[in-house]
Design a protein around this motif. Structure first.
Motif, short mmCIF file in Angstrom:
data_model
loop_
_atom_site.label_atom_id
_atom_site.label_comp_id
_atom_site.label_asym_id
_atom_site.label_seq_id
_atom_site.Cartn_x
_atom_site.Cartn_y
_atom_site.Cartn_z
N ARG A 117 -9.15 30.36 35.51
CA ARG A 117 -9.40 29.60 34.29
C ARG A 117 -9.01 30.41 33.05
O ARG A 117 -9.30 31.60 32.97
CB ARG A 117 -10.88 29.24 34.17
N SER A 160 -4.79 26.31 27.48
CA SER A 160 -3.51 26.55 28.15
C SER A 160 -3.15 28.03 28.11
O SER A 160 -3.61 28.78 27.24
CB SER A 160 -2.40 25.73 27.49
N GLU A 211 -11.73 20.31 23.46
CA GLU A 211 -11.75 19.43 24.64
C GLU A 211 -11.92 20.19 25.93
O GLU A 211 -12.05 19.58 27.00
CB GLU A 211 -10.47 18.60 24.68
N SER A 231 -15.64 23.10 24.67
CA SER A 231 -15.13 24.38 24.17
C SER A 231 -15.33 24.40 22.67
O SER A 231 -15.56 23.37 22.03
CB SER A 231 -13.65 24.58 24.53
N ARG A 248 -9.74 22.17 27.42
CA ARG A 248 -8.50 22.36 28.20
C ARG A 248 -7.68 23.45 27.52
O ARG A 248 -6.91 23.19 26.59
CB ARG A 248 -7.72 21.06 28.29
#
Length: 965
Positions: A943, A807, A803, A745, A805
Motif C-alpha cells: 500500500r 498512487s 478518497e 485519507s 487512493r
C-alpha cells in the motif's frame, strides 16, 4: 516583493516596509530569503539568479529589490502597483439606515410590534419593557427584528444574546441607529442545503462512542498565570483535588484550591471537580448542574471577552454516559451540554468536559488524579472526552444511519403517558401515531394548559390580533384598564385552549381514547396521581413519551436563576416524575424528545442543552436497565417547520443555512423511531451535518522539551535542536483525526514553513506552540497553523478529505548511490542522529531521484516518547532525507525542505505496520538553488500510505553550509 514576503512569512502586507531589516526586524533567515527570491523569479520571469552569499549579506528588502533590478531606492513592481490603491482616499462610511433613507424607525418599530404581537398600535409605547410589560420572548424579538430588516434595508443582523439583554423597545430602536455592528450569532450546526426548499428528506445520526488515542497536546491551562481547582463536593480537603494540584505544581504551574466562586474571579484557568460526588439523588443532580451553570455564568463576562480555560469533570462511567453503565449518574451529564454551549459563546476560550471514571469504578483518588493530569498534559482536542478506568479514551460522534425496522412495534390498545402532548410538535407526532397504529391507542396527556370554557362572544375572533382587540374592547366597555401583557396572556390562553381541543378531536377521530390532566410535570405527586387514575381505568401503562419543554434563551452572562430552573426542571425533574409514576409498569416504549442543542451546544441555550443532554444519557441508562423488551430512544430534534417557527423565522433559518424539519416527515420519523428498539440516542434534522470540529475549530498546545520529545536530541542543525517538518505534520494529522475522523485519507495542501522553530531551551523550559484548526470557508477545507507565544505563525497548511487512493511515483532507472548507508549520516551530508536515521538501504540515488528502504520509529532502536503515534514520523522524515540527498548530489551542499504542495496520508496508516517501508522519490524540477520532488512511501504489504507532491528543497548558503559541516 511585499506580497511574496507576506505569503512566505505570514506578516501582513500592510505592516511591511522595504526599509525593514530582514533579520533584525523580520526574523527572515537566509533559507527563507532564497525561497522568497525563488518565488519572485517564478512570478516575474527574467529576474536574475541571486548569489546566496550576497543574498545572505543584504540587510533590507530594499537591497534585495535593487539587486533584482529595481531603481535604487525604488519600489518593486508589486509595491508600485499597489501604491495608487493605498493612496486613495477611503470611502465614506455608510450612515445608519434611518438617516440614509429617512425611514422613521420609531413608527416602523411600533407598527411591526403591533403586527407581530397583535397589540393595538395605539396602546404601545417605546418605554414599555419588552418582557415585563409586553411579554415578548426572545423568539418573538428575533422575528420582529427580522421583519424590521425586510422593511428597512441595511439594518444590521441581531445577535440574539445582545437582543435578549435589552429591556425596552426604545433600546432596540437606539441600537438600530447607533450600533450597526450588532452581528448575528452563528448557528452551532454546520448545515448542508442552500435552501429549505431543497431538503427532500431527514438526516438521522446515531450517537456512538469512538475510541481515540491521546494525541499529545496540552491544555491551554499550561500557559495560565493562575489555575484554580474547585474540589469534589466543595470539600477543601478532598483527595482528588489535592492530588491534581500537587501534580500541576510539580509541572511548575501556579495551581491552588478554592471552594467558592469568589476564588475564581481572577483565574485564567478553572478545573471544576465539584460534580464528583457519590450521591445519585435528584437533589444531587440539580445541585451539581446548577453549580456548574453558576460558575460558567460568573466567568462569562471575562472569558467571553478575553478567553480562558474551563474544564468540567464529571463521572458518568468514563464513556460520557453513552452505555448507561453507571446507573444513577446520568444526571451529571448535563454539564457536558453546558460546556459545549459555553465553547460556542466564548470562541477564544478553551472549554472542555472530561468524563472521569472515578466513583463509578471505585478508583483511588491518586489513580484518578494521575489520569486527569495526563489528559490535561498530553490529552487531546475534543470538546468532550471519556476516560475509562482501564485507560480507554473515547469521544462521541454521530454516524449517519437509516432507521431499522421496528423491534417493538406499537400494538393495538397501547396505553401511553405523554407529557407536553396537548400542543405543538408533540401533539402532531401523537396524531401521526394514532393515524398509523394498528387499532386504537389510549393517551393520558399531561400539560400545563388548564382547559377552560371560552366566552362565546369571542368565537368570531380567530387570530391572535383579533382576539387581543376583542379583549381590549370588552375590557374598556366594562371600564377596566388592561395592560398589553395581560392582554397577551389572555389571548394566549384562549388560543392554547383552542389548539388543545382541536388536537384531542383529531386523536379521537382516529379512534384513540384521550384523557387530559393539567399538571405541573415537575411535581412527583401530581404526575403520580394522574397516572394512577388512568391506570385504574385502563389497567396498565405501556409507553412513556416525554415531550414537555420550555425555553428562556439568553447568553450565559444574562441567564437568571429562575429561567434556568424553569427550563432545566421541566425536562429533568419532569422525567424523574414520569419514571417514578410508572416504576411499577412494564413499559414497552420509552421515547424522550431531546434537542440537537445537547449534541453540539447552541448559543443562548445553555440550560436547554444541559437538560436535554441528561435526557440523552437517561435514555442510555434506561435502555441498559430494561433490556430489549423496551424500545428506548432519546431523539435530538433539529428545528421544526412549525410550532414557534413562524414564516419570518423560517426565512431567517433558511438565510443561515439551517434546515427545518417538515412537520409530516418529522412525525413519521418519530413513529419509526418509537418502536426501533435502539440505539438509545439519535439526532434527526433537515440537512444536518454533525461536524465534530464545529465552525470555530480546535486549538491544542504543543510543549516541546526533552521530557516530551527526547528524540529531538538527534535532530540538531549546527548544534541547535530544530523542530522537524515530520513532527509538525504529525500534529496536523492529530487535528485531522478530530476534524475529519471518517475520511479515507487526509490531504494537506500548501504546507509551508513560514518561520522555522529552534527549541532554544530544550533541557529546561518548554518551547510552546499553539496548533490551530479553523474553517477556511465553505468548500475550502480547514486551515491549519502553528502559532508561537508571540502570536506569530510558524507553519501552515490546508486540510481536505481525500478518497484514500494514493498512487505511486513514476518508475525510473537510477544509478547506484555514490555513498553507502554508513556514509549517508556523516558530517556534511545528513545531520540526523540515531533516532531519525530512517534509511537502511540505498538502492539508487542521483540528481533525478532516489529509491531506498526505510525503517520506522518502532524499529529504530531509539526510545521515542511512550505513546501511540498517528503516523510514523521517522519514515516520513526519511522521505524528506532522500530529497536532501538528491539536492546534495545537485548542489554539492546541504539543503532544507520549506514547502510541500500536497501531502496525502492514508487513514489506515494509523494502524499500519511498523516498517520496513520502501520510498520512491523523483525530482520533477530543479535549479541551482532548489528542487521540487514527488515521493511515495510504500508499506510492506504494497500500500502507498503517504504520497508527497511538490516537496521543495532550498540550498543553504555556502557560509552556513560550512558551519553545518
Amino acid at each position: 516583493m511585499l506580497e511574496v514576503v507576506d505569503e512566505k512569512t505570514g506578516y501582513p502586507t500592510d505592516m511591511l516596509e522595504l526599509s525593514m531589516e530582514i533579520e533584525a526586524d523580520m526574523g527572515i533567515d537566509s533559507i527563507k530569503r532564497v525561497e522568497i527570491l525563488s518565488t519572485m523569479r517564478q512570478r516575474v520571469p527574467g529576474l536574475p539568479e541571486a548569489d546566496p552569499a550576497k543574498l545572505a549579506s543584504m540587510r533590507t528588502l530594499a537591497e534585495i529589490a535593487e539587486a533584482l533590478g529595481a531603481p535604487a531606492g525604488g519600489a518593486p513592481a508589486a509595491a508600485a502597483a499597489a501604491a495608487p490603491v493605498a493612496a486613495a482616499a477611503p470611502a465614506p462610511a455608510a450612515a445608519p439606515a434611518a438617516g440614509a433613507n429617512g425611514v422613521d424607525l420609531v413608527a416602523e418599530m411600533l407598527e411591526v410590534v403591533a403586527e407581530k404581537t397583535g397589540y393595538p398600535a395605539d396602546m404601545l409605547e417605546l418605554g414599555m419593557e419588552i418582557e415585563a410589560d409586553l411579554g415578548i420572548d426572545s423568539i418573538k424579538r428575533v422575528e420582529i427584528l427580522s421583519t424590521m430588516r425586510q422593511r428597512v434595508p441595511g439594518l444590521p443582523e441581531a445577535d440574539p444574546a445582545k437582543l435578549a439583554s435589552m429591556r425596552t423597545l426604545a433600546e432596540i430602536v437606539e441600537a438600530l441607529h447607533v450600533n450597526p455592528e450588532m452581528g448575528a450569532a452563528e448557528p452551532s450546526l454546520v448545515t448542508a442545503p442552500a435552501s429549505i426548499s431543497d431538503i427532500s428528506s431527514l438526516a438521522r445520526f446515531v450517537v456512538r462512542p469512538r475510541v481515540v488515542p491521546a494525541p499529545g497536546f496540552a491544555s491551554a491551562l499550561f500557559e495560565a498565570r493562575t489555575i484554580v481547582v474547585l474540589p469534589e463536593g466543595g470539600d477543601p480537603s478532598a483527595p482528588l483535588a489535592a492530588g491534581l494540584v500537587e501534580r500541576l505544581r510539580g509541572a511548575g504551574l501556579p495551581a491552588r484550591v478554592a471552594t467558592d466562586l469568589d476564588g475564581v474571579r481572577d483565574a485564567d484557568a478553572v478545573i471544576d471537580l465539584r460534580a464528583l460526588v457519590p450521591e445519585t439523588s435528584a437533589d444531587a443532580w440539580a445541585k451539581a448542574n446548577f453549580d456548574a451553570f453558576s460558575l460558567a455564568r460568573a466567568l462569562a463576562p471575562r472569558f467571553g471577552e478575553f478567553g480562558g480555560t474551563l474544564v468540567f469533570v464529571q463521572d458518568t462511567g468514563g464513556d460520557l454516559g453513552i452505555s448507561g453503565s453507571a446507573p444513577g449518574r446520568e444526571g451529571y451529564a448535563g454539564i457536558a451540554g453546558l460546556a459545549k454551549t459555553a465553547a460556542l459563546e466564548w470562541p477564544t476560550a478553551e472549554v472542555r468536559t472530561i468524563d472521569l471514571s472515578y466513583l463509578s469504578a471505585a478508583r483511588t483518588a491518586d489513580d484518578a488524579a494521575a489520569a486527569l493530569f495526563t489528559e490535561l498534559e498530553r490529552g487531546g482536542l475534543e470538546r468532550e472526552v471519556g476516560l475509562a478506568a482501564d485507560g480507554t479514551r473515547v469521544t462521541l460522534e454521530g454516524a449517519l444511519e437509516t432507521v431499522p425496522g421496528p423491534t417493538v412495534p406499537v400494538t393495538e390498545g397501547g396505553v401511553f403517558v405523554v407529557s407536553g402532548g396537548a400542543r405543538g410538535v408533540t401533539a402532531s407526532a401523537l396524531i401521526e401515531l394514532a393515524r398509523t397504529a394498528p387499532g386504537r391507542c389510549k393517551f393520558l396527556i399531561l400539560g400545563r394548559t388548564a382547559l377552560a370554557e371560552e366566552d362565546p362572544s369571542l368565537a368570531s375572533a380567530s387570530t391572535d390580533a383579533e382576539l387581543k382587540r376583542a379583549l381590549m374592547l370588552a375590557a374598556r366597555s366594562r371600564g377596566e384598564a388592561v395592560s398589553p401583557r395581560e392582554l397577551g396572556s389572555q389571548a394566549r390562553r384562549i388560543l392554547a385552549n383552542r389548539e388543545v381541543r382541536a388536537n384531542f378531536a383529531a386523536l379521537r377521530g382516529y379512534g384513540s381514547e384521550v384523557e387530559y390532566a393539567a399538571v405541573d410535570v415537575r411535581s412527583v405527586e401530581q404526575v403520580r396521581d394522574a397516572v394512577a387514575s388512568v391506570r385504574t381505568r385502563w389497567g396498565r401503562v405501556d409507553g412513556l413519551i416525554h415531550g414537555a419543554g420550555v425555553l428562556a434563551d439568553a447568553s450565559l452572562q444574562d441567564k437568571t436563576d429562575e429561567g434556568f430552573l424553569r427550563v432545566f426542571e421541566t425536562k429533568v425533574a419532569g422525567l424523574r416524575a414520569l419514571l417514578d409514576a410508572t416504576a411499577s409498569d412494564d413499559l414497552r416504549w420509552l421515547c424522550l424528545f431531546s434537542s440537537v442543542a445537547a449534541r453540539g451546544g447552541n448559543p443562548g441555550q445553555s440550560d436547554y442543552a444541559m437538560a436535554n443532554e441528561i435526557l440523552n444519557k437517561a435514555a442510555a441508562a434506561e435502555a441498559a436497565r430494561r433490556g430489549p423488551s423496551c424500545a428506548v430512544s432519546s431523539i435530538g430534534w433539529g428545528p421544526w417547520a412549525g410550532g414557534m417557527v413562524t414564516p419570518t423565522l423560517a426565512a431567517m433559518f433558511e438565510a443561515r443555512g439551517v434546515g427545518l424539519i417538515p412537520l409530516d416527515e418529522g412525525c413519521q420519523a418519530f413513529v419509526a423511531e418509537l418502536g426501533a428498539g435502539g440505539p438509545s440516542e439519535v439526532v434527526i434534522g433537515a440537512g444536518l451535518e454533525l461536524a465534530p470540529g464545529e465552525a470555530q475549530g480546535y486549538a491544542g498546545l504543543a510543549r516541546v522539551h526533552r521530557g516530551s520529545a527526547p528524540q529531538l536530541d538527534d535532530h540538531r542543525v549546527r548544534g541547535e535542536v530544530v523542530l522537524p517538518i515530520a513532527m509538525v505534520l504529525e500534529w496536523f494529522v492529530q487535528l485531522a483525526q478530530v476534524e475529519l475522523p471518517s475520511a479515507p485519507s487526509w490531504v494537506f495542501e500548501d504546507f509551508r514553513v513560514l518561520r522555522g522553530v529552534v527549541v532554544s531551551d530544550y533541557d529546561a523550559a518548554p518551547t510552546t506552540l499553539r496548533v490551530v484548526s479553523q474553517s477556511a470557508g465553505e468548500g475550502l477545507g480547514v486551515e491549519l497553523t502553528t502559532v508561537d507565544g508571540d502570536g506569530g505563525r510558524r507553519h501552515g497548511a490546508r486540510l481536505r478529505a481525500g478518497e484514500g487512493r494514493l498512487s505511486a511515483v513514476e518508475a525510473a532507472s537510477l544509478p547506484a548511490s555514490p555513498w553507502a548507508v554508513s556514509e549517508v549520516y556523516a558530517p556534511g551530508r545528513l545531520f540526523h542522529g540515531p533516532a531519525f536515521q530512517a534509511i537502511t538501504s540505498l538502492e539508487g540515488l542521483s540528481e533525478q531521484g532516489a529509491s531506498a528502504l526505510l525503517q520506522g520509529y518502532a524499529t529504530s532502536g531509539v526510545q521515542w516518547s511512550p505513546r501511540r503515534r498517528p503516523l510514523d514520523p521517522v519514515a516520513l522524515d526519511g522521505m524528506l532525507q532522500l530529497g536532501l540527498l538528491c539536492g546534495l548530489a545537485r548542489f554539492g551542499e546541504p539543503s532544507l525542505p520549506l514547502a510541500i504542495e500536497r501531502c496525502e496520508i492514508l487513514r489506515a496508516e494509523l494502524d499500519a505496520t511498523e516498517g520496513p517501508y520502501r520510498c520512491e522519490l523523483r525530482v520533477r524540477e530543479a535549479s541551482n538553488q532548489h528542487t521540487r520532488c514527488d515521493a511515495a512511501l510504500i508499506a510492506a504489504d504494497g500500500r502507498v500510505v503517504i504520497r508527497i507532491e511538490g516537496l521543495q528543497m532550498f540550498a543553504l548558503p555556502r557560509a552556513q553550509s560550512a558551519a553545518a559541516e
